[in-house]
Design a protein around this motif. Structure first.
Motif, PDB file in Angstrom:
ATOM      1  N   VAL A  62     -50.027  36.082  47.313  1.00 13.58           N
ATOM      2  CA  VAL A  62     -49.386  37.401  47.336  1.00 13.58           C
ATOM      3  C   VAL A  62     -50.442  38.497  47.441  1.00 13.58           C
ATOM      4  O   VAL A  62     -50.342  39.415  48.271  1.00 13.58           O
ATOM      5  CB  VAL A  62     -48.519  37.609  46.084  1.00 13.58           C
ATOM      6  CG1 VAL A  62     -48.073  39.067  45.984  1.00 13.58           C
ATOM      7  CG2 VAL A  62     -47.298  36.709  46.131  1.00 13.58           C
ATOM      8  N   CYS A  63     -51.471  38.397  46.609  1.00 13.68           N
ATOM      9  CA  CYS A  63     -52.532  39.411  46.636  1.00 13.68           C
ATOM     10  C   CYS A  63     -53.268  39.421  47.962  1.00 13.68           C
ATOM     11  O   CYS A  63     -53.682  40.484  48.460  1.00 13.68           O
ATOM     12  CB  CYS A  63     -53.518  39.168  45.497  1.00 13.68           C
ATOM     13  SG  CYS A  63     -52.815  39.380  43.843  1.00 13.68           S
ATOM     14  N   LEU A  64     -53.433  38.248  48.547  1.00 16.23           N
ATOM     15  CA  LEU A  64     -54.183  38.143  49.795  1.00 16.23           C
ATOM     16  C   LEU A  64     -53.396  38.649  50.999  1.00 16.23           C
ATOM     17  O   LEU A  64     -53.971  39.263  51.915  1.00 16.23           O
ATOM     18  CB  LEU A  64     -54.595  36.678  50.028  1.00 16.23           C
ATOM     19  CG  LEU A  64     -55.436  36.392  51.290  1.00 16.23           C
ATOM     20  CD1 LEU A  64     -56.805  37.035  51.159  1.00 16.23           C
ATOM     21  CD2 LEU A  64     -55.560  34.893  51.518  1.00 16.23           C
ATOM     22  N   LEU A  65     -52.064  38.443  51.001  1.00 16.40           N
ATOM     23  CA  LEU A  65     -51.284  38.676  52.217  1.00 16.40           C
ATOM     24  C   LEU A  65     -50.386  39.906  52.187  1.00 16.40           C
ATOM     25  O   LEU A  65     -50.079  40.466  53.245  1.00 16.40           O
ATOM     26  CB  LEU A  65     -50.410  37.436  52.500  1.00 16.40           C
ATOM     27  CG  LEU A  65     -51.164  36.125  52.749  1.00 16.40           C
ATOM     28  CD1 LEU A  65     -50.176  34.967  52.873  1.00 16.40           C
ATOM     29  CD2 LEU A  65     -52.025  36.222  53.988  1.00 16.40           C
ATOM     30  N   VAL A  66     -49.951  40.355  51.024  1.00 22.69           N
ATOM     31  CA  VAL A  66     -48.980  41.449  50.973  1.00 22.69           C
ATOM     32  C   VAL A  66     -49.624  42.801  51.296  1.00 22.69           C
ATOM     33  O   VAL A  66     -49.035  43.619  52.010  1.00 22.69           O
ATOM     34  CB  VAL A  66     -48.282  41.496  49.599  1.00 22.69           C
ATOM     35  CG1 VAL A  66     -47.449  42.767  49.452  1.00 22.69           C
ATOM     36  CG2 VAL A  66     -47.383  40.270  49.437  1.00 22.69           C
ATOM     37  N   TYR A  67     -50.830  43.035  50.792  1.00 21.76           N
ATOM     38  CA  TYR A  67     -51.480  44.326  51.049  1.00 21.76           C
ATOM     39  C   TYR A  67     -51.638  44.617  52.538  1.00 21.76           C
ATOM     40  O   TYR A  67     -51.239  45.701  53.001  1.00 21.76           O
ATOM     41  CB  TYR A  67     -52.830  44.388  50.341  1.00 21.76           C
ATOM     42  CG  TYR A  67     -53.637  45.610  50.718  1.00 21.76           C
ATOM     43  CD1 TYR A  67     -53.286  46.877  50.257  1.00 21.76           C
ATOM     44  CD2 TYR A  67     -54.745  45.496  51.566  1.00 21.76           C
ATOM     45  CE1 TYR A  67     -54.018  48.005  50.612  1.00 21.76           C
ATOM     46  CE2 TYR A  67     -55.473  46.614  51.930  1.00 21.76           C
ATOM     47  CZ  TYR A  67     -55.117  47.859  51.455  1.00 21.76           C
ATOM     48  OH  TYR A  67     -55.832  48.968  51.825  1.00 21.76           O
ATOM     49  N   PRO A  68     -52.211  43.695  53.333  1.00 24.43           N
ATOM     50  CA  PRO A  68     -52.320  43.996  54.775  1.00 24.43           C
ATOM     51  C   PRO A  68     -50.968  44.163  55.461  1.00 24.43           C
ATOM     52  O   PRO A  68     -50.853  44.924  56.423  1.00 24.43           O
ATOM     53  CB  PRO A  68     -53.088  42.796  55.340  1.00 24.43           C
ATOM     54  CG  PRO A  68     -52.997  41.736  54.307  1.00 24.43           C
ATOM     55  CD  PRO A  68     -52.885  42.427  53.007  1.00 24.43           C
ATOM     56  N   LEU A  69     -49.934  43.487  54.951  1.00 22.60           N
ATOM     57  CA  LEU A  69     -48.600  43.643  55.537  1.00 22.60           C
ATOM     58  C   LEU A  69     -48.087  45.072  55.320  1.00 22.60           C
ATOM     59  O   LEU A  69     -47.614  45.724  56.266  1.00 22.60           O
ATOM     60  CB  LEU A  69     -47.634  42.638  54.914  1.00 22.60           C
ATOM     61  CG  LEU A  69     -46.159  42.812  55.302  1.00 22.60           C
ATOM     62  CD1 LEU A  69     -45.954  42.531  56.780  1.00 22.60           C
ATOM     63  CD2 LEU A  69     -45.269  41.918  54.450  1.00 22.60           C
ATOM     64  N   PHE A  70     -48.161  45.558  54.082  1.00 22.27           N
ATOM     65  CA  PHE A  70     -47.680  46.909  53.794  1.00 22.27           C
ATOM     66  C   PHE A  70     -48.518  47.968  54.523  1.00 22.27           C
ATOM     67  O   PHE A  70     -47.998  48.999  54.954  1.00 22.27           O
ATOM     68  CB  PHE A  70     -47.689  47.162  52.289  1.00 22.27           C
ATOM     69  CG  PHE A  70     -46.480  46.624  51.584  1.00 22.27           C
ATOM     70  CD1 PHE A  70     -45.207  47.042  51.950  1.00 22.27           C
ATOM     71  CD2 PHE A  70     -46.598  45.693  50.562  1.00 22.27           C
ATOM     72  CE1 PHE A  70     -44.080  46.553  51.305  1.00 22.27           C
ATOM     73  CE2 PHE A  70     -45.481  45.201  49.921  1.00 22.27           C
ATOM     74  CZ  PHE A  70     -44.214  45.631  50.286  1.00 22.27           C
TER      75      PHE A  70
END
Length: 397
Positions: A318-326
């Motif tokens: 979650v920490c690795l993938l959600v930030y770049p998505l948002f």
């Protein structure tokens, strides 16, 4: 109370579901790519490659365990004797599990996780699943046994796949749904017609088990596997849990009855092994009847502790993938282009529809057609016998 209510509402929101599925799919593709990178290692050090793939596979499958244990808060109670409990996770075993619920595979994986064998657990699955991204590709590298539902074609390939597990470096559980498809009233009716014609005792809560796949698994894993775990799953309050319910954060309580049977007590001759398995399912029926009457299984009860690794693994992704998505979505929304904004919303809507469709395919009503088809020129008995022959080794729908 207000805080808990807010969290409960958030768990039902489509945005949360999209994030969970996004993390699962993208992390799955990343893990599949890493698994592909282990191919050059196989001819050099096969055992090391296997251990690496166990850890990589765990990174995918444990996300579903985290969804059940930590997101929905589902609890699991285990009915078993203390002597057997001390051996769980410390030996190789064949697990025979009933197939009545949409999320029984998640419950099975949860037990595997609590005893430390989730990454190395095995199943008998349809060959078509090996081509499915994420789960299917993960299974390929984990040496899952695949079959084509054709006994003559499968005989050689399945035997070889099972024998390859003889030198497996990790303790593993081989999960089998011997009924081959999920229980429905329609399938049960047809299955019991077959039982009557074969002179077998009728079952109330199960379909007739398919014996050939079980016998083949037992024969080829003798010497590597030490026990059969007869496992019967039920959910309290007569609930029928669904994957959508889990995704919405609904809490369930699973009860699992497990008894350890030494593999040496399973007959080696095929017909005797088949009779043994039929007797086992008659006993499973009695356990289900006991649960229906009393609300519990016989014997002592315990709750294996949850391990934190599934949750930590999910939080890492979650920490690795959600930030770049948002960040990407924010850039698209702030771009000022109406067409870009509209396309973004259309894409998100299409993804949500696709996710709902995939979840819908797990529903019991949309399961395998085994035992449901009718052909005018043949009797119902002939249809069932042909289906049983063609799907003898299949795990599930």
């Amino acid at each position: 109370m207000i805080r808990m209510g807010i969290i409960k509402v958030l768990k039902t929101q489509l945005l949360c579901h999209l994030i969970i599925c996004y993390v699962f799919l993208v992390s799955g593709f990343i893990v599949n790519l890493l698994q592909l990178c282990t191919l050059p290692l196989w001819p050099i050090n096969k055992q090391l490659a296997r251990k690496i793939n166990c850890r990589l596979g765990y990174s995918i499958s444990s996300q579903l365990v985290a969804l059940l244990e930590w997101w929905s808060g589902t609890e699991c109670s285990l009915y078993t004797d203390p002597e057997s409990y001390s051996l769980y996770g410390k030996e190789n075993a064949i697990v025979v599990l009933n197939h009545n619920f949409e999320i029984d595979f998640m419950a099975g994986w949860t037990i595997c996780e609590r005893f430390g064998v989730l990454g190395s657990s095995k199943v008998l699955a349809k060959k078509e699943l090996s081509f499915v991204p994420v789960i299917g590709w993960m299974w390929y590298f984990l040496e899952i046994v695949f079959c084509k539902r054709n006994w003559e074609v499968d005989r050689k390939n399945v035997v070889q796949s099972l024998r390859n597990l003889r030198d497996y470096p990790e303790n593993f559980w081989f999960l089998l749904h011997c009924e081959g498809t999920r229980f429905t009233e329609k399938k049960h009716k047809i299955s019991m017609e077959v039982a009557e014609k074969k002179g077998l005792p009728k079952l109330k809560y199960h379909l007739l088990p398919r014996t050939k796949g079980f016998w083949m698994t037992v024969q080829n894993l003798r010497g590597k596997v030490t026990a059969v775990y007869d496992s019967t799953l039920n959910f309290r309050n007569n609930e029928m849990p669904t994957l959508l319910g889990v995704l919405n954060g609904k809490k369930y309580h699973a009860d699992l009855y497990v008894r350890r049977i030494p593999l040496d007590s399973v007959p080696e001759e095929e017909s005797e092994c088949a009779a043994w398995l039929h007797k086992l399912y008659q006993e499973k029926d009695e356990f289900q009847e006991h649960y229906t009457r009393t609300g519990r299984f016989p014997g002592p009860i315990t709750s294996p502790p949850c391990r934190p690794w599934a949750l930590l693994n999910w939080l890492f992704w979650v920490c690795l993938l959600v930030y770049p998505l948002f960040r990407l979505l924010l850039q698209l929304l702030l771009s000022g282009s109406i067409s870009t904004v509209v396309c973004t919303f259309v894409f998100c809507f299409a993804v949500s529809v696709g996710i709902r469709w995939m979840i819908g395919q797990t529903e019991i009503e949309k399961g395998s057609n085994y035992g449901n088809k009718e052909v005018k020129t043949r009797s119902c008995y002939c249809i069932v016998m042909r289906a049983l022959s063609q799907q003898e080794l299949a795990l599930a729908k």
